[in-house]
Enzyme design. Structure first.
Site, mmCIF file in Angstrom:
data_model
loop_
_atom_site.group_PDB
_atom_site.id
_atom_site.type_symbol
_atom_site.label_atom_id
_atom_site.label_comp_id
_atom_site.label_asym_id
_atom_site.label_seq_id
_atom_site.Cartn_x
_atom_site.Cartn_y
_atom_site.Cartn_z
ATOM 1 C CG ASP A 1 36.394 59.348 33.115
ATOM 2 O OD1 ASP A 1 37.048 59.390 32.053
ATOM 3 O OD2 ASP A 1 36.513 58.439 33.953
ATOM 4 C CE LYS B 1 31.594 54.090 41.638
ATOM 5 N NZ LYS B 1 31.863 55.030 40.554
#
Ligand SMILES: *[C@@H]1O[C@H](CO)[C@@H](O)[C@H](O)[C@H]1NC(C)=O
Ligand SMILES: *[C@@H]1O[C@H](CO)[C@@H](O)[C@H](O)[C@H]1NC(C)=O
Ligand SMILES: *[C@@H]1O[C@H](CO)[C@@H](O)[C@H](O)[C@H]1NC(C)=O
Ligand SMILES: *[C@@H]1O[C@H](CO)[C@@H](O)[C@H](O)[C@H]1NC(C)=O
Length: 965
Positions: free
Chosen positions: A804, A695
């Site tokens: 999240d 990422k």
């Protein structure tokens, strides 16, 4: 008419359970208009339209109603006085609005209440707010306002409620605020406000709530605050305040909550402190410099529920607590309490009246004497009992088994002796049992095998002898087992090595274990740290070691192992510290060691290796390799470097260049997806072909750097089979010299859950055509995610809130095992003293994702375990119904939760995704209903009513068992 509603106030989750204030607007609508202070109803309309112009984000579309076809007094959130038709209330709370507040707001000269809380307004708070003479309520909390607190706010003499909490305000608190003598509620917590607390605030004599926590205020608490005689809540946690407590600050019987934790305040606590506080139920001075003793008048604080003085310099005795029958948490660890003698722990017998006691933290003090038997009469609700790092002697009483709720028992680092009572085996809820560094002797009771929920067991550094009981193999959740530095003998039971749950560490070093290493060692696929050194193990290193692919540290030093290093060890590419010295190993030094990119230390000395020593890779670095005393080697003497102690797990670094190369220059062919803060690529290390996902953070996005830090911090401190594993991280510069940050993860062959649930053939090349999740797979995935949450919430210290959770953050590996990922929003919550949770990344409110974020986050509540549970509940329901929480069906009060709940009542499984019901089997239906029930119970609106993750895991396991039968 939504305003005024329940006004939820809290700086910390723990407080939110107790405190909310109803603020009822005193009927502004019928108040008569006095002389117009300027402007007219046209001015109001113009001002509102200017306000609308500055709103650039309006996901719910509410601002569309601010149009010419209807009168402005009918616009959403606008309320006018009846007679004069002037705006008295603007209430746009929790609408996810993005924008600025224009100076025209100051022209709404009849305004009494401005409520913009829980949106994304930014920019300055306009100075013109000072024109609003009639303003009583100003709620701008939980936005992104920056700049300073406008000093001319002091003109708004009618202000009663001023809430700027959870913004990015800087500068000082203007002393002019001290002239707002009608103020009852003052809350600036969670900003970047610095400077001193102005003396003038002592003039706010009607104030009941004073909340300035999580800022950078310094200096002393001014004496003048002693005049706040109506004060109920005083919270200044997490600043840099110093000095002492002004003598009569808390001389007000109205006090409910006092929290001064996380500052540098010192001095002593007045002996009569608690005499004058009959209602006090929360007291925390955690992490300051207080000296002297705990006031004896604590005995009179009969309403106390949470008492926390951890990490100070308190001395002396703990007073009698017999009248504190409501006590839930008593936290005094990390002081100098107790005088090392037999009387120190006498107060424990007075705690037996506290039948709600859940947490007792006495660690790191100077308590001595025998462990009193009265601990066995403590509340049966006790979850956490910690007495470690004291001078306590005596034995553990057998009646310890009374404490049936106990999950954590920490008695390590004392002088406790005797045998470990087998009755501990009755404490079926135990997750963590630490008895290391004591003087226990006798056998390890085989009854410990009954602790099937146990996650961490440390009995190291005692005088235990005899064999390791094979029954330990029943502890199928064990992640950490430390039996080092005892006198254990016999073979290593193969049952113990078959515990594939072991992930953190297995340490059997410094015993007298014999025999060969059982081939079952190959089951330890998740284990990071294995230490069998300083025993008398013989035979070869079994080739099955090659399956322990997570090993980062392997120590087999000082045994009698023989034969070559098996070639299967070439699989152990995560290895960082490999120690095989002082054995009788033979053959060549395997060339694959030079390709171990993460290897930092290699010790092969004192063996019988022969042949040439490789020259590249780690062998290049003389200080990292030791090959001394191998007579047949072509010698190159290398120095011996330090090896790490138990459980050090540094995140290693990889360069921008190698990532660039491994991803074909971050090419679009390698693109896996785009997330909140960055882009994910697939890559392949060319030295060994390891496929990974990386990422790359988009550092131009606000919060991206913070998310990188948060994620590294979480992944560095965690290890669990259901969390995505980070391989390495990169923080450097790209080819243009810009900052570059990236995190490298294990690649997950089966992509994310979102793609499986909402199949779209164009996008999902990873998924075979028409392949859908079966019910068993769903059940397994849900159990995996629940286990990960349980680990984050209950077994990490500090606890971790994911913040999240949603299907796109659940990744599936080759075998469809689920791994929770993306910790960019995660928060740490101190578990040992949850009452004083500190938040390392505090400046930005949690938003989460629409549909999955719990309703209370929108109201300014702090991240909580219950918040994660809500998201998990939604995830369950989405999985079973095939409907996203944002499905068009869900509006006007109907949501996924209420839909599923209603369906449970009448239609049962009818709501389930029809694809799941192809086999209309009764078992399937029962299982579905059970899972929907869990999903519904997790997603109820009120946080305290949601299921606890432990119970969720239990229910899912039950469902799985009965289904598989
Ligand atoms: C403003 O007030 C006047 C007098 O009360 C009224 O006639 C007029 O219609 C109002 N205009 C608006 C836009 O409300
Ligand atoms: C104006 O607001 C009304 C009430 O919300 C709405 O029905 C109407 O569609 C809006 N008109 C425009 C042009 O947006
Ligand atoms: C408090 O108010 C009084 C009178 O209103 C004023 O004289 C005094 O200066 C104020 N105190 C502070 C510290 O501002
Ligand atoms: C405080 O507690 C002590 C000890 O229990 C008791 O003797 C005393 O009367 C109490 N004082 C008050 C004011 O309640």
């Amino acid at each position: 008419m939504a305003f005024p509603t329940l006004y939820f106030f809290s700086t910390k989750p723990i407080l939110s359970m107790y405190f909310f204030t109803f603020l009822v607007l005193p009927s502004p609508f019928i108040s008569s208009a006095s002389k117009l202070p300027g402007g007219n109803n046209e001015t109001d309309k113009v001002s509102l339209l200017e306000f609308k112009k500055m709103i650039i984000g309006d996901p719910f579309g509410v601002m569309a109603s601010w149009n010419e076809t209807i009168h402005f007094c009918e616009w959403h959130g606008v309320l006018c006085g009846r007679r004069h038709m002037r705006v008295v209330v603007v209430n746009l709370t929790s609408l996810k609005l993005v924008g600025l507040v224009p100076s025209h707001i100051g022209n709404l000269s009849f305004l009494k209440a401005l409520d913009l809380q829980n949106n994304s307004f930014s920019g300055d708070i306009p100075q013109t707010i000072g024109h609003l003479h009639r303003l009583q309520f100003l709620l701008l909390n939980n936005n992104s306002f920056n700049g300073f607190i406008p000093s001319n706010i002091s003109v708004c003499k009618n202000l009663q409620v001023l809430d700027f909490s959870r913004n990015n305000l800087a500068g000082n608190i203007p002393s002019e605020i001290g002239t707002l003598t009608n103020l009852r509620f003052l809350s600036f917590y969670h900003n970047n406000i610095s400077g001193k607390i102005p003396h003038s605030l002592g003039n706010l004599t009607l104030l009941n709530t004073f909340a300035l926590s999580f800022n950078t205020l310094f200096g002393e608490i001014p004496d003048s605050l002693c005049r706040l005689s109506e004060l109920q809540t005083f919270i200044v946690f997490g600043n840099n305040l110093s000095g002492t407590i002004p003598p009569s600050l808390f001389n007000h019987s109205s006090m409910f909550v006092i929290d001064m934790g996380g500052n540098h305040i010192g001095g002593t606590l007045h002996p009569n402190l608690f005499l004058s506080l009959p209602h006090l139920l929360y007291f925390s001075i955690y992490g300051n410099n207080f000296m002297g003793s705990i006031p004896v008048t604590l005995s009179n604080a009969t309403q106390m529920q949470i008492f926390g003085v951890t990490e100070n310099k308190l001395t002396g005795k703990v007073p009698n607590l017999g009248k504190l029958q409501k006590l839930q948490k008593f936290l005094v660890g990390g002081n100098h309490l107790g005088e090392g003698n037999v009387f120190g722990l006498n107060f424990l017998s007075s705690l037996t009246n506290a039948t709600s006691l859940e947490v007792l933290e006495l660690a790191g003090n100077n308590f001595g004497g025998f462990l009193p038997t009265s601990i066995t009469n403590l509340s049966t609700n006790l979850i956490h009992l910690s007495l470690h790092t004291n001078q306590i002697s005596g034995n553990i009483p057998r009646e310890i088994s009374n404490l049936i709720s106990l999950q954590t028992l920490l008695l390590h680092d004392n002088k406790i002796s005797g045998e470990i009572p087998p009755e501990i085996g009755y404490l079926g809820n135990l997750r963590i049992l630490f008895l290391f560094e004591n003087k226990f002797f006798g056998k390890i009771p085989s009854a410990l095998g009954n602790l099937t929920l146990l996650l961490k067991l440390r009995l190291g550094r005692n005088y235990l002898h005899d064999t390791i009981p094979a029954s330990m193999g029943k502890c199928q959740n064990l992640e950490l087992l430390d039996l080092s530095y005892n006198n254990l003998s016999g073979y290593i039971p193969k049952e113990v090595l078959s515990l594939s749950s072991l992930s953190i560490a297995l340490d059997l070093s410094y015993n007298q274990l014999v025999g060969s290493i059982p081939k079952e060692v190959g089951y330890l696929k998740n284990l990071g740290y294995l230490d069998l050194s300083y025993n008398s193990l013989s035979g070869p290193i079994p080739p099955e070691f090659g399956s322990c692919v997570s090993l980062e540290m392997l120590n087999l030093t000082n045994n009698n192992l023989e034969g070559p290093i098996p070639s299967t060890l070439a699989n152990l590419r995560a290895m960082q510290f490999l120690q095989l010295s002082h054995n009788h190993l033979t053959g060549q030094i395997p060339a694959f060691l030079k390709d171990f990119k993460l290897l930092q230390k290699l010790n092969l000395s004192y063996n019988d290796f022969e042949g040439a020593v490789p020259t590249t890779g780690i062998f290049n670095n003389t200080s990292s390799v030791s090959i001394a005393a191998n007579k047949k080697l072509w010698l190159r003497r290398l120095r011996k470097g330090p090896f790490p102690n138990l459980i050090e797990n540094p995140i290693l670094r990889v360069s921008y260049h190698s990532l660039f190369k491994c991803t074909n220059g971050f090419s679009t062919e390698n693109l896996l997806g785009v997330g909140g803060y960055g882009t994910v690529y697939k890559g392949c290390f060319d030295h060994d072909g390891t496929v990974f996902a990386v990422k790359v953070l988009d550092l131009l996005l606000r919060g991206a750097s913070r998310s990188f830090v948060a994620e590294c911090e979480v992944l560095k401190n965690t290890r669990h089979r259901n969390l995505v594993k980070v391989l390495t991280a990169c923080s450097g510069f790209d080819l243009q010299g810009n900052d570059f940050k990236a995190i490298v993860y294990e690649y997950m062959d089966n992509g994310n859950l979102e793609n499986w649930l909402h199949f779209n053939p164009q996008e999902n090349s990873q998924i075979e055509d028409n392949r859908r999740l079966s019910l068993v797979e769903m059940l397994n995935i849900l159990t995996d995610v629940a286990c990960a949450l349980d680990y984050l919430h209950n077994d990490c210290e500090p606890a971790i809130i994911h913040c999240d959770l949603k299907p796109s953050n659940v990744l599936l590996d080759k075998s469809m095992t689920a791994h929770v990922s993306d910790f960019g929003l995660a928060r740490f919550v101190q578990k040992r003293i949850e009452s004083s949770s500190s938040d390392n990344y505090s400046s930005i409110g949690v938003q989460g994702t629409i549909g999955y974020a719990p309703p209370e986050y929108g109201m300014g509540s702090r991240p909580s375990k219950a918040g994660d549970i809500y998201s998990f509940g939604i995830l369950i329901l989405e999985m079973l119904t095939g409907k996203r929480p944002t499905h068009e069906l869900f509006q006007d009060g109907l949501n996924l939760h209420s839909y599923a709940k209603a369906a449970l009542a009448d239609r049962g499984v009818e709501i389930a995704d029809p694809k799941l019901l192809q086999e209309r089997d009764e078992q399937i239906q029962m299982c579905l209903v059970c899972m929907i029930k869990v999903g519904v119970a997790c997603s109820v609106e009120f946080p305290a009513d949601r299921m606890k993750i432990r119970d969720v895991v239990g229910e899912l396991n039950k469902a799985r068992k009965s289904f598989l039968k």
